[in-house]
Design a protein around this motif. Structure first.
Motif, PDB file in Angstrom:
ATOM      1  N   LEU A  71       0.813  -1.217   0.000  1.00  0.00           N
ATOM      2  CA  LEU A  71       0.000   0.000   0.000  1.00  0.00           C
ATOM      3  C   LEU A  71       0.846   1.266   0.000  1.00  0.00           C
ATOM      4  CD1 LEU A  71      -2.821  -1.075   2.509  1.00  0.00           C
ATOM      5  CD2 LEU A  71      -2.899  -1.031   0.006  1.00  0.00           C
ATOM      6  N   LYS A  72       2.136   1.139   0.315  1.00  0.00           N
ATOM      7  CA  LYS A  72       3.021   2.311   0.302  1.00  0.00           C
ATOM      8  C   LYS A  72       3.538   2.618  -1.099  1.00  0.00           C
ATOM      9  CE  LYS A  72       5.849   0.528   3.320  1.00  0.00           C
ATOM     10  NZ  LYS A  72       5.095  -0.735   3.502  1.00  0.00           N
ATOM     11  N   TYR A  73       3.340   1.716  -2.033  1.00  0.00           N
ATOM     12  CA  TYR A  73       3.832   1.930  -3.390  1.00  0.00           C
ATOM     13  C   TYR A  73       3.071   3.080  -4.040  1.00  0.00           C
ATOM     14  CZ  TYR A  73       5.031   0.970  -8.257  1.00  0.00           C
ATOM     15  OH  TYR A  73       5.469   1.065  -9.555  1.00  0.00           O
ATOM     16  N   ARG A  74       3.818   3.998  -4.633  1.00  0.00           N
ATOM     17  CA  ARG A  74       3.221   5.190  -5.236  1.00  0.00           C
ATOM     18  C   ARG A  74       3.639   5.352  -6.700  1.00  0.00           C
ATOM     19  NH1 ARG A  74       0.521   4.508  -1.579  1.00  0.00           N
ATOM     20  NH2 ARG A  74      -0.072   5.903   0.132  1.00  0.00           N
ATOM     21  N   GLY A  75       3.875   4.251  -7.362  1.00  0.00           N
ATOM     22  CA  GLY A  75       4.208   4.335  -8.780  1.00  0.00           C
ATOM     23  C   GLY A  75       5.649   4.663  -9.075  1.00  0.00           C
ATOM     24  N   GLU A  76       6.531   4.570  -8.085  1.00  0.00           N
ATOM     25  CA  GLU A  76       7.940   4.857  -8.317  1.00  0.00           C
ATOM     26  C   GLU A  76       8.519   3.885  -9.362  1.00  0.00           C
ATOM     27  OE1 GLU A  76       7.747   2.804  -4.150  1.00  0.00           O
ATOM     28  OE2 GLU A  76       6.588   4.264  -5.316  1.00  0.00           O
ATOM     29  N   LEU A  96       7.504  -5.940  -8.849  1.00  0.00           N
ATOM     30  CA  LEU A  96       8.533  -4.914  -8.837  1.00  0.00           C
ATOM     31  C   LEU A  96       8.931  -4.554  -7.412  1.00  0.00           C
ATOM     32  CD1 LEU A  96       6.868  -2.514 -11.439  1.00  0.00           C
ATOM     33  CD2 LEU A  96       8.754  -4.111 -11.887  1.00  0.00           C
ATOM     34  N   GLY A  97      10.071  -3.875  -7.278  1.00  0.00           N
ATOM     35  CA  GLY A  97      10.506  -3.377  -5.984  1.00  0.00           C
ATOM     36  C   GLY A  97       9.759  -2.124  -5.568  1.00  0.00           C
ATOM     37  N   THR A  98      10.157  -1.574  -4.430  1.00  0.00           N
ATOM     38  CA  THR A  98       9.556  -0.338  -3.917  1.00  0.00           C
ATOM     39  C   THR A  98      10.653   0.590  -3.421  1.00  0.00           C
ATOM     40  OG1 THR A  98       9.341  -1.114  -1.629  1.00  0.00           O
ATOM     41  CG2 THR A  98       7.525  -1.627  -3.135  1.00  0.00           C
ATOM     42  N   GLY A 102      14.868  -0.467  -1.815  1.00  0.00           N
ATOM     43  CA  GLY A 102      15.973  -0.369  -2.764  1.00  0.00           C
ATOM     44  C   GLY A 102      15.546  -0.342  -4.216  1.00  0.00           C
ATOM     45  N   MET A 103      14.243  -0.336  -4.476  1.00  0.00           N
ATOM     46  CA  MET A 103      13.696  -0.181  -5.833  1.00  0.00           C
ATOM     47  C   MET A 103      13.930  -1.382  -6.737  1.00  0.00           C
ATOM     48  SD  MET A 103      12.306   2.914  -6.020  1.00  0.00           S
ATOM     49  CE  MET A 103      12.394   3.561  -7.684  1.00  0.00           C
ATOM     50  N   LEU A 104      14.289  -2.522  -6.160  1.00  0.00           N
ATOM     51  CA  LEU A 104      14.630  -3.655  -7.014  1.00  0.00           C
ATOM     52  C   LEU A 104      14.207  -4.978  -6.381  1.00  0.00           C
ATOM     53  CD1 LEU A 104      16.161  -4.889  -9.469  1.00  0.00           C
ATOM     54  CD2 LEU A 104      18.213  -4.894  -8.025  1.00  0.00           C
ATOM     55  N   THR A 105      13.539  -5.801  -7.176  1.00  0.00           N
ATOM     56  CA  THR A 105      13.349  -7.218  -6.868  1.00  0.00           C
ATOM     57  C   THR A 105      14.265  -7.987  -7.807  1.00  0.00           C
ATOM     58  OG1 THR A 105      11.028  -6.833  -6.305  1.00  0.00           O
ATOM     59  CG2 THR A 105      11.692  -9.107  -6.753  1.00  0.00           C
ATOM     60  N   ARG A 106      15.004  -8.950  -7.277  1.00  0.00           N
ATOM     61  CA  ARG A 106      15.963  -9.674  -8.116  1.00  0.00           C
ATOM     62  C   ARG A 106      15.868 -11.175  -7.883  1.00  0.00           C
ATOM     63  NH1 ARG A 106      20.439  -7.221  -6.730  1.00  0.00           N
ATOM     64  NH2 ARG A 106      21.282  -8.812  -5.338  1.00  0.00           N
ATOM     65  N   VAL A 107      15.801 -11.924  -8.968  1.00  0.00           N
ATOM     66  CA  VAL A 107      15.853 -13.385  -8.945  1.00  0.00           C
ATOM     67  C   VAL A 107      17.095 -13.789  -9.727  1.00  0.00           C
ATOM     68  CG1 VAL A 107      14.719 -15.526  -9.630  1.00  0.00           C
ATOM     69  CG2 VAL A 107      13.352 -13.602  -8.765  1.00  0.00           C
ATOM     70  N   GLY A 108      17.877 -14.701  -9.171  1.00  0.00           N
ATOM     71  CA  GLY A 108      19.155 -15.056  -9.771  1.00  0.00           C
ATOM     72  C   GLY A 108      19.030 -15.958 -10.982  1.00  0.00           C
ATOM     73  N   ALA A 109      20.173 -16.510 -11.392  1.00  0.00           N
ATOM     74  CA  ALA A 109      20.252 -17.363 -12.573  1.00  0.00           C
ATOM     75  C   ALA A 109      19.976 -18.818 -12.211  1.00  0.00           C
ATOM     76  CB  ALA A 109      21.637 -17.250 -13.208  1.00  0.00           C
ATOM     77  N   GLY A 110      19.438 -19.550 -13.171  1.00  0.00           N
ATOM     78  CA  GLY A 110      19.261 -20.983 -13.009  1.00  0.00           C
ATOM     79  C   GLY A 110      18.235 -21.392 -11.981  1.00  0.00           C
ATOM     80  N   CYS A 111      17.310 -20.503 -11.645  1.00  0.00           N
ATOM     81  CA  CYS A 111      16.283 -20.830 -10.650  1.00  0.00           C
ATOM     82  C   CYS A 111      15.114 -21.561 -11.311  1.00  0.00           C
ATOM     83  CB  CYS A 111      15.770 -19.565  -9.976  1.00  0.00           C
ATOM     84  SG  CYS A 111      17.012 -18.681  -9.012  1.00  0.00           S
ATOM     85  N   LEU A 112      14.353 -22.272 -10.494  1.00  0.00           N
ATOM     86  CA  LEU A 112      13.110 -22.911 -10.917  1.00  0.00           C
ATOM     87  C   LEU A 112      12.009 -22.460  -9.978  1.00  0.00           C
ATOM     88  CD1 LEU A 112      11.318 -24.853 -12.479  1.00  0.00           C
ATOM     89  CD2 LEU A 112      12.218 -26.729 -11.060  1.00  0.00           C
ATOM     90  N   LEU A 113      11.086 -21.678 -10.512  1.00  0.00           N
ATOM     91  CA  LEU A 113       9.936 -21.205  -9.739  1.00  0.00           C
ATOM     92  C   LEU A 113       8.731 -21.990 -10.217  1.00  0.00           C
ATOM     93  CD1 LEU A 113      10.608 -17.350  -9.995  1.00  0.00           C
ATOM     94  CD2 LEU A 113      11.698 -19.046  -8.504  1.00  0.00           C
ATOM     95  N   MET A 114       8.304 -22.972  -9.423  1.00  0.00           N
ATOM     96  CA  MET A 114       7.231 -23.866  -9.841  1.00  0.00           C
ATOM     97  C   MET A 114       5.867 -23.180  -9.744  1.00  0.00           C
ATOM     98  SD  MET A 114       8.335 -27.601  -8.413  1.00  0.00           S
ATOM     99  CE  MET A 114      10.008 -28.233  -8.623  1.00  0.00           C
ATOM    100  N   ALA A 115       4.839 -23.871 -10.232  1.00  0.00           N
ATOM    101  CA  ALA A 115       3.519 -23.280 -10.407  1.00  0.00           C
ATOM    102  C   ALA A 115       3.009 -22.604  -9.137  1.00  0.00           C
ATOM    103  CB  ALA A 115       2.519 -24.357 -10.842  1.00  0.00           C
ATOM    104  N   HIS A 121       7.617  -7.948  -3.562  1.00  0.00           N
ATOM    105  CA  HIS A 121       8.460  -6.773  -3.799  1.00  0.00           C
ATOM    106  C   HIS A 121       9.740  -6.803  -2.961  1.00  0.00           C
ATOM    107  CE1 HIS A 121       7.227  -4.914   0.068  1.00  0.00           C
ATOM    108  NE2 HIS A 121       6.066  -5.513  -0.177  1.00  0.00           N
ATOM    109  N   ASP A 122      10.828  -6.384  -3.597  1.00  0.00           N
ATOM    110  CA  ASP A 122      12.122  -6.172  -2.941  1.00  0.00           C
ATOM    111  C   ASP A 122      12.789  -7.447  -2.455  1.00  0.00           C
ATOM    112  OD1 ASP A 122      11.935  -3.184  -3.041  1.00  0.00           O
ATOM    113  OD2 ASP A 122      10.236  -3.552  -1.722  1.00  0.00           O
ATOM    114  N   CYS A 123      12.312  -8.607  -2.898  1.00  0.00           N
ATOM    115  CA  CYS A 123      13.006  -9.847  -2.566  1.00  0.00           C
ATOM    116  C   CYS A 123      14.306  -9.939  -3.357  1.00  0.00           C
ATOM    117  CB  CYS A 123      12.136 -11.061  -2.890  1.00  0.00           C
ATOM    118  SG  CYS A 123      10.758 -11.315  -1.752  1.00  0.00           S
ATOM    119  N   VAL A 124      15.272 -10.619  -2.762  1.00  0.00           N
ATOM    120  CA  VAL A 124      16.525 -10.941  -3.447  1.00  0.00           C
ATOM    121  C   VAL A 124      16.704 -12.446  -3.356  1.00  0.00           C
ATOM    122  CG1 VAL A 124      19.026 -10.631  -3.503  1.00  0.00           C
ATOM    123  CG2 VAL A 124      17.544  -8.704  -2.883  1.00  0.00           C
TER     124      VAL A 124
END
Length: 268
Positions: A71-76, A96-98, A102-115, A121-124
């Motif tokens: 709810l704090k996200y303001r379209g940044e 997206l991040g907030t 730090g304005m960034l959500t990042r997922v690394g290489a070679g990951c598997l995100l199942m169904a 937001h802002d996960c690393v």
């Protein structure tokens, strides 16, 4: 050579790499960057300031780069980055991040995100991480390399999960999990070390042995945690796996460290 189905809606401003395939009824927004060889199957949505690395595959009904559920996200103008060769399965959501993270959500290489997995937001998320079906990450969560989160597990916002961790299915993780730990339970408690994962990673036997002894020493006795950490460093410092565990704990975070259950079944 690119392959874009005629029913796909791709904004002319999007940056599309070589060998990209975009399936029927997919939508690609104006600030999206798709690396070489990215595959978007039918009915996918990639929006926001999102970058997908080379060889990423996105399966039907996944939504990648949508605005955060904050709810704090303001379209940044925050961003999402997904590393090379990561596989995003059906109905996965990545936000997206907030400004507050730090304005960034990042997922690394070679990951598997199942169904149905969710990355807030802002996960690393590190490299070679597996989120099994319906695994959920709250905002600002950090996941180390090679971690595996079981089906229907949930990680509380601001929690750190160390490298090589195994989280059991249907486990709620409220506190930080040390590297190479294994946690299970309605509210996660340490159940030991992820020895199978350590062996599969081909760590030397002596290093694993030192880590096992350090783990026992760390969670023995009633001394303050800082005292037990010092004892571990004095006894096993210099062993690479032990040093990484100690570094993780000393770095600290917003949450306490997840601990084992005592013999009477209560948390220590």
């Amino acid at each position: 050579m690119r392959s874009i189905h005629p029913t796909a809606v791709v904004d002319p401003a999007a940056e599309i790499g070589e060998g990209v395939s975009i399936g029927p009824f997919s939508v690609v927004g104006p600030h999206v960057r798709l690396g070489d060889g990215v595959v978007l199957h039918a009915h996918t949505v990639v929006d926001g300031r999102t970058t997908l690395g080379a060889g990423v595959t996105v399966f039907p009904h996944a939504t990648v780069g949508m605005v955060p559920q904050d709810l704090k996200y303001r379209g940044e103008p925050s961003r999402l980055e997904v590393g090379e060769r990561t596989v995003i399965r059906e109905c996965v959501t990545l936000h997206l991040g907030t400004e507050g993270g730090g304005m960034l959500t990042r997922v690394g290489a070679g990951c598997l995100l199942m169904a149905n997995a969710h990355v807030a937001h802002d996960c690393v998320v590190g490299n070679n991480v597996i989120l099994v079906n319906c695994a959920t990450l709250g905002g600002h969560v950090h996941i180390g390399d090679n971690a595996i989160l079981g089906g229907l597990s949930a990680v509380h916002q601001w929690v750190r999960v160390g490298e090589g961790v195994m989280v059991g299915g249907m486990t709620g993780v409220e506190n930080d999990v040390i590297p190479f730990g294994m946690v299970t339970g309605n509210r996660a408690r340490l159940g030991g070390l992820n020895l199978v994962g350590l062996r599969r990673a081909n760590y030397p036997r002596d290093d694993i042995h030192a880590l096992r002894n350090a783990y026992k020493l760390l969670f023995e006795g009633d001394d303050p945690l800082s005292v037990r950490i010092d004892r571990v460093v004095e006894t096993y410092g210099g062993s690479p796996l032990v040093d990484r565990m100690v570094e993780f704990i000393r770095a600290g975070g917003d949450r306490a460290i997840c601990t084992p259950r005592s013999r009477d079944g209560e948390a220590e």
